[in-house]
Design an enzyme around this catalytic site. Structure first.
Site, mmCIF file in Angstrom:
data_model
loop_
_atom_site.group_PDB
_atom_site.id
_atom_site.type_symbol
_atom_site.label_atom_id
_atom_site.label_comp_id
_atom_site.label_asym_id
_atom_site.label_seq_id
_atom_site.Cartn_x
_atom_site.Cartn_y
_atom_site.Cartn_z
ATOM 1 C CD GLU A 177 72.784 -59.163 -0.796
ATOM 2 O OE1 GLU A 177 72.351 -59.924 0.092
ATOM 3 O OE2 GLU A 177 73.949 -58.729 -0.807
ATOM 4 C CD GLU B 122 79.391 -56.696 -1.252
ATOM 5 O OE1 GLU B 122 78.951 -57.360 -2.208
ATOM 6 O OE2 GLU B 122 79.144 -56.972 -0.062
#
Ligand SMILES: *[C@@H]1O[C@H](CO)[C@@H](O)[C@H](O)[C@H]1NC(C)=O
Ligand SMILES: *[C@@H]1O[C@H](CO)[C@@H](O)[C@H](O)[C@H]1NC(C)=O
Ligand SMILES: *[C@@H]1O[C@H](CO)[C@@H](O)[C@H](O)[C@H]1NC(C)=O
Ligand SMILES: *[C@@H]1O[C@H](CO)[C@@H](O)[C@H](O)[C@H]1NC(C)=O
Ligand SMILES: *[C@@H]1O[C@H](CO)[C@@H](O)[C@H](O)[C@H]1NC(C)=O
Length: 373
Positions: free
Chosen positions: A186, A191
């Site tokens: 990932e 974020e």
């Protein structure tokens, strides 16, 4: 850091305990006069010393070695833009894997005029959280999209006009293979949680044997070094940017460009605010000039392959964008209340405070993917 596996010897030169000086004739320093046991001991000692030197050299060089990010020549492969932006994605509708207080809705709901949670025009694509329901007591409507296309390397240029922020929000722009996580890895490009005042976090999550306690060249602050999901409660190996890399400050500058380069030598992420986008990243979509990372200077985050084999840890990645609410990061009390000073409980906030989600939207001018030739 581990230096050597060799246990210390009582007698580093290997004199056998049964060695009896009195049986020796002539010089004990002449090898031909040595007992067989002593000879074996001396040879063993030499082998140990040589092995220790080799191990020491390998361990020592690891901390200073650095991959050769030589210039690659890129060409445009995919463009995500315009009114058909969302046609290139699947809408995820299952139970939220990150335990958020959210309902991810299907395309029909998201695009209906009642909700209008995803909307694409010729100039931008918008993805937002519902701002109408004043009693979202089982979780608020939001969207999570996954690109149909999957990638195994490349240069990804995200032209971001607006990033979501506000109490309870947990937005992300990332790459993963959700059906094969963490096996296929990932890559979190953007974020943040709640008011996003601590800036953007760039993070990798992997299986075991991917570490970043090696030489790196980056402007961001290192948070954790072990990318393995089994350490640090799956925090991954994160790097944090400055305050204006996400949220209100980022949006006030007109957003900017995030560029992710993923290649065998490593993964690097650059951030350029609207006013300082390099000229070889043309924001005019009719211009297909290839960007050239070798001219961009130090990235925000650098994950060299020194102790992380990129091709085995990262495969089959879709581009994913979503806005989660509460859940295992934004909603944790120590984050939501203590660190980010948000009111009440996270789920109460999501349930009742519909208009607070006016700032919870992504807007992208385009995403472009280039491959090395
Ligand atoms: C949907 O959202 C877009 C972008 O914010 C806006 O331009 C458009 O007018 C909205 N459509 C409806 C039907 O509300
Ligand atoms: C890639 O992902 C797709 C869907 O997520 C899956 O069907 C496929 O088996 C994966 N391939 C590999 C090599 O992991
Ligand atoms: C890490 O991944 C493994 C599968 O490889 C999974 O069993 C485990 O629950 C994960 N741990 C966390 C904290 O996500
Ligand atoms: C495309 O962008 C490059 C880099 O900024 C520039 O040199 C070139 O003139 C542009 N081409 C066109 C047709 O605008
Ligand atoms: C609702 O959200 C607004 C804006 O984020 C905030 O100022 C207000 O305190 C919130 N109200 C409640 C009851 O949580």
């Amino acid at each position: 850091m581990q230096r050597s596996n060799f246990a210390p010897h009582d007698d580093p030169y290997g004199l056998p305990p049964s060695y009896d000086k009195s049986t020796q004739t002539g010089s004990k320093w002449a090898p031909r006069n040595w007992s067989k046991k002593l000879l074996i001991g001396v040879i063993a000692a030499i082998v140990l010393v040589v092995a220790a030197i080799i191990v020491g050299a390998v361990v020592g060089s690891k901390s200073t070695s650095y991959p050769d990010y030589s210039t690659l020549s890129y060409s445009l492969q995919d463009t995500y833009s315009g009114t058909d932006f969302f046609d290139q994605f699947d809408y995820f509708t299952g139970y939220d894997p990150s335990a958020g207080f959210v309902h991810y809705v299907p395309a029909e709901t998201a695009t209906s005029s009642d909700y209008n949670l995803t909307y694409a025009s010729s100039s931008s694509a918008v993805l937002r959280v519902d701002t109408t329901d004043t009693d979202a007591s089982t979780g608020r409507y939001s969207v999570r999209i996954t690109s149909k296309k999957q990638y195994d390397s490349g240069l990804f240029v995200f032209d971001v006009l607006n990033s979501p922020y506000g109490c309870s929000t947990w937005p992300a722009l990332w790459l993963s293979d959700p059906d094969n996580w963490p096996t296929n890895g990932e890559i979190d490009v953007m974020e943040a949680v709640n008011q996003a005042t601590t800036g953007n976090q760039v993070t990798l999550h992997t299986t075991d044997d991917c570490k970043m306690n090696v030489k790196r060249k980056e402007s961001g602050d290192v948070l954790t070094n072990n990318c393995w999901n089994g350490t640090d409660y799956n925090a991954g190996c994160g790097v944090q940017g400055a305050q204006d890399t996400f949220g209100e400050a980022f949006n006030a500058n007109g957003g900017g460009v995030y560029a992710l380069e993923w290649r065998d030598e490593g993964i690097r992420v650059w951030f350029f605010s609207r006013g300082s986008i390099p000229s070889n990243i043309p924001t005019d979509l009719t211009n297909t000039t290839a960007p050239d990372p070798s001219t961009w200077g130090e990235p925000l985050a650098d994950f060299p392959a020194t102790h992380c084999d990129m091709s085995s840890h990262f495969k089959n990645q879709s581009i994913i964008a979503n806005i989660d609410l509460c859940g295992s990061w934004a909603g944790t009390t120590s984050i939501y209340s203590t660190q980010d000073q948000c009111p009440g409980t996270c789920t109460d906030f999501v349930t009742t405070n519909a208009t607070a989600f006016d700032t919870a939207y992504w807007e992208w001018a385009s995403w472009r993917v280039y491959t090395a030739s």
